[in-house]
Motif scaffolding. Structure first.
Motif, PDB file in Angstrom:
ATOM      1  N   LEU A   1       0.951  -1.113   0.064  1.00  0.00           N
ATOM      2  CA  LEU A   1       0.000  -0.046  -0.069  1.00  0.00           C
ATOM      3  C   LEU A   1       0.892   1.327   0.091  1.00  0.00           C
ATOM      4  CD1 LEU A   1      -2.782   1.207   0.207  1.00  0.00           C
ATOM      5  CD2 LEU A   1      -2.832   1.113   2.465  1.00  0.00           C
ATOM      6  N   LYS A   2       1.870   1.275   0.711  1.00  0.00           N
ATOM      7  CA  LYS A   2       3.083   2.333   0.656  1.00  0.00           C
ATOM      8  C   LYS A   2       3.620   2.432  -0.387  1.00  0.00           C
ATOM      9  CE  LYS A   2       5.431   4.372   4.676  1.00  0.00           C
ATOM     10  NZ  LYS A   2       5.988   4.413   6.043  1.00  0.00           N
ATOM     11  N   TYR A   3       3.979   1.379  -1.203  1.00  0.00           N
ATOM     12  CA  TYR A   3       4.664   1.515  -2.274  1.00  0.00           C
ATOM     13  C   TYR A   3       3.754   2.125  -3.391  1.00  0.00           C
ATOM     14  CZ  TYR A   3       6.201  -0.195  -7.017  1.00  0.00           C
ATOM     15  OH  TYR A   3       6.665   0.016  -8.380  1.00  0.00           O
ATOM     16  N   ASP A   4       2.374   1.596  -3.422  1.00  0.00           N
ATOM     17  CA  ASP A   4       1.421   2.240  -4.326  1.00  0.00           C
ATOM     18  C   ASP A   4       1.274   3.743  -4.119  1.00  0.00           C
ATOM     19  OD1 ASP A   4       1.122  -0.157  -5.502  1.00  0.00           O
ATOM     20  OD2 ASP A   4      -0.652  -0.699  -4.565  1.00  0.00           O
ATOM     21  N   PHE A   5       1.236   4.276  -2.935  1.00  0.00           N
ATOM     22  CA  PHE A   5       1.223   5.781  -2.393  1.00  0.00           C
ATOM     23  C   PHE A   5       2.222   6.519  -3.111  1.00  0.00           C
ATOM     24  CE2 PHE A   5       2.419   9.113   0.366  1.00  0.00           C
ATOM     25  CZ  PHE A   5       1.150   9.855   0.301  1.00  0.00           C
ATOM     26  N   TYR A   6       3.688   5.848  -2.817  1.00  0.00           N
ATOM     27  CA  TYR A   6       4.768   6.745  -3.239  1.00  0.00           C
ATOM     28  C   TYR A   6       4.646   6.591  -4.829  1.00  0.00           C
ATOM     29  CZ  TYR A   6       6.610   7.530   1.505  1.00  0.00           C
ATOM     30  OH  TYR A   6       6.555   7.867   2.591  1.00  0.00           O
ATOM     31  N   ASP A   7       4.429   5.500  -5.193  1.00  0.00           N
ATOM     32  CA  ASP A   7       4.454   5.188  -6.865  1.00  0.00           C
ATOM     33  C   ASP A   7       3.453   6.346  -7.596  1.00  0.00           C
ATOM     34  OD1 ASP A   7       5.451   4.109  -9.244  1.00  0.00           O
ATOM     35  OD2 ASP A   7       3.392   2.924  -9.536  1.00  0.00           O
ATOM     36  N   GLY A   8       2.132   6.544  -6.899  1.00  0.00           N
ATOM     37  CA  GLY A   8       1.233   7.330  -7.390  1.00  0.00           C
ATOM     38  C   GLY A   8       1.572   9.106  -7.261  1.00  0.00           C
ATOM     39  N   MET A   9       2.428   9.337  -6.261  1.00  0.00           N
ATOM     40  CA  MET A   9       2.895  10.548  -5.865  1.00  0.00           C
ATOM     41  C   MET A   9       4.060  10.844  -7.256  1.00  0.00           C
ATOM     42  SD  MET A   9       3.660  10.854  -1.860  1.00  0.00           S
ATOM     43  CE  MET A   9       4.571  12.356  -2.001  1.00  0.00           C
ATOM     44  N   THR A  10       4.873   9.846  -7.454  1.00  0.00           N
ATOM     45  CA  THR A  10       5.793  10.049  -8.444  1.00  0.00           C
ATOM     46  C   THR A  10       5.206  10.321  -9.919  1.00  0.00           C
ATOM     47  OG1 THR A  10       6.304   7.604  -8.945  1.00  0.00           O
ATOM     48  CG2 THR A  10       7.756   8.920  -7.416  1.00  0.00           C
ATOM     49  N   THR A  11       3.991   9.794  -9.982  1.00  0.00           N
ATOM     50  CA  THR A  11       3.305  10.034 -11.540  1.00  0.00           C
ATOM     51  C   THR A  11       2.565  11.383 -11.414  1.00  0.00           C
ATOM     52  OG1 THR A  11       2.807   7.685 -11.549  1.00  0.00           O
ATOM     53  CG2 THR A  11       1.186   9.158 -12.733  1.00  0.00           C
ATOM     54  N   ALA A  12       2.106  11.790 -10.225  1.00  0.00           N
ATOM     55  CA  ALA A  12       1.451  13.116  -9.980  1.00  0.00           C
ATOM     56  C   ALA A  12       2.390  14.216 -10.448  1.00  0.00           C
ATOM     57  CB  ALA A  12       0.784  13.375  -8.770  1.00  0.00           C
ATOM     58  N   TYR A  13       3.664  13.947  -9.680  1.00  0.00           N
ATOM     59  CA  TYR A  13       4.674  14.979  -9.801  1.00  0.00           C
ATOM     60  C   TYR A  13       5.258  15.101 -11.314  1.00  0.00           C
ATOM     61  CZ  TYR A  13       5.427  15.460  -4.499  1.00  0.00           C
ATOM     62  OH  TYR A  13       5.424  15.459  -3.444  1.00  0.00           O
ATOM     63  N   GLU A  14       5.327  13.869 -11.899  1.00  0.00           N
ATOM     64  CA  GLU A  14       5.872  14.070 -13.217  1.00  0.00           C
ATOM     65  C   GLU A  14       4.626  14.736 -14.041  1.00  0.00           C
ATOM     66  OE1 GLU A  14       6.088   9.847 -14.423  1.00  0.00           O
ATOM     67  OE2 GLU A  14       7.759   9.616 -13.220  1.00  0.00           O
ATOM     68  N   HIS A  15       3.424  14.603 -13.639  1.00  0.00           N
ATOM     69  CA  HIS A  15       2.334  15.153 -14.629  1.00  0.00           C
ATOM     70  C   HIS A  15       2.593  16.892 -14.485  1.00  0.00           C
ATOM     71  CE1 HIS A  15       0.059  11.925 -16.518  1.00  0.00           C
ATOM     72  NE2 HIS A  15       0.173  11.258 -15.376  1.00  0.00           N
ATOM     73  N   VAL A  16       2.722  17.279 -13.080  1.00  0.00           N
ATOM     74  CA  VAL A  16       2.870  18.651 -12.917  1.00  0.00           C
ATOM     75  C   VAL A  16       4.015  19.247 -13.761  1.00  0.00           C
ATOM     76  CG1 VAL A  16       2.718  20.375 -11.165  1.00  0.00           C
ATOM     77  CG2 VAL A  16       1.141  18.357 -10.758  1.00  0.00           C
ATOM     78  N   ILE A  17       5.140  18.450 -13.366  1.00  0.00           N
ATOM     79  CA  ILE A  17       6.352  18.966 -13.879  1.00  0.00           C
ATOM     80  C   ILE A  17       6.475  18.993 -15.538  1.00  0.00           C
ATOM     81  CG2 ILE A  17       8.814  18.364 -14.328  1.00  0.00           C
ATOM     82  CD1 ILE A  17       8.964  16.863 -11.542  1.00  0.00           C
ATOM     83  N   ASN A  18       5.776  18.228 -16.171  1.00  0.00           N
ATOM     84  CA  ASN A  18       5.374  18.333 -17.424  1.00  0.00           C
ATOM     85  C   ASN A  18       4.512  19.650 -18.003  1.00  0.00           C
ATOM     86  OD1 ASN A  18       7.259  15.931 -18.219  1.00  0.00           O
ATOM     87  ND2 ASN A  18       5.381  14.715 -18.003  1.00  0.00           N
ATOM     88  N   TYR A  19       3.477  19.724 -17.024  1.00  0.00           N
ATOM     89  CA  TYR A  19       2.702  21.038 -17.311  1.00  0.00           C
ATOM     90  C   TYR A  19       3.419  21.914 -17.323  1.00  0.00           C
ATOM     91  CZ  TYR A  19      -1.350  23.948 -17.107  1.00  0.00           C
ATOM     92  OH  TYR A  19      -2.208  25.008 -17.423  1.00  0.00           O
ATOM     93  N   CYS A  20       4.160  22.206 -16.208  1.00  0.00           N
ATOM     94  CA  CYS A  20       4.883  23.534 -15.866  1.00  0.00           C
ATOM     95  C   CYS A  20       5.844  23.772 -16.974  1.00  0.00           C
ATOM     96  CB  CYS A  20       5.596  23.451 -14.640  1.00  0.00           C
ATOM     97  SG  CYS A  20       4.380  23.508 -13.070  1.00  0.00           S
ATOM     98  N   GLN A  21       6.455  22.578 -17.512  1.00  0.00           N
ATOM     99  CA  GLN A  21       7.447  22.877 -18.771  1.00  0.00           C
ATOM    100  C   GLN A  21       6.990  23.261 -19.901  1.00  0.00           C
ATOM    101  OE1 GLN A  21       9.375  18.692 -18.323  1.00  0.00           O
ATOM    102  NE2 GLN A  21      11.267  19.674 -17.267  1.00  0.00           N
ATOM    103  N   SER A  22       5.546  22.833 -20.002  1.00  0.00           N
ATOM    104  CA  SER A  22       4.671  23.204 -21.169  1.00  0.00           C
ATOM    105  C   SER A  22       4.484  24.857 -21.270  1.00  0.00           C
ATOM    106  CB  SER A  22       3.583  22.286 -21.427  1.00  0.00           C
ATOM    107  OG  SER A  22       2.622  22.848 -20.680  1.00  0.00           O
TER     108      SER A  22
END
Length: 79
Positions: A38-59
């Protein structure tokens, strides 16, 4: 609030830098094989969210690539 493209890009780059640090921390935590699923899935979800926001900011940046630390004065080049 940013008043021009340069200020906007500077602010966005600061946000991107912050998010990349947070992404690294979450990514390191998700790589720990001793963590419960469960904790692994939580952190994995966080990294995915960060990636989306980083990509959006870069755009939103007014240029492609990293910000230059110094831009030559164009009026000096016109001489």
């Amino acid at each position: 609030m940013a008043t021009n493209v340069t200020e906007k890009d500077k602010t966005l780059q600061e946000v991107i830098d912050f998010l990349q640090k947070e992404w690294n921390a979450a990514n390191n935590a998700s790589d720990n094989p001793d963590e419960e699923v469960l904790k692994y899935d939580f952190y994995d979800g966080m990294t995915t969210a960060y990636e989306h926001v980083i990509n959006y900011c870069q755009s939103l940046l007014g240029y492609s690539g990293s910000m230059p630390s110094e831009v030559p004065n164009q009026s000096e080049d016109a001489k």
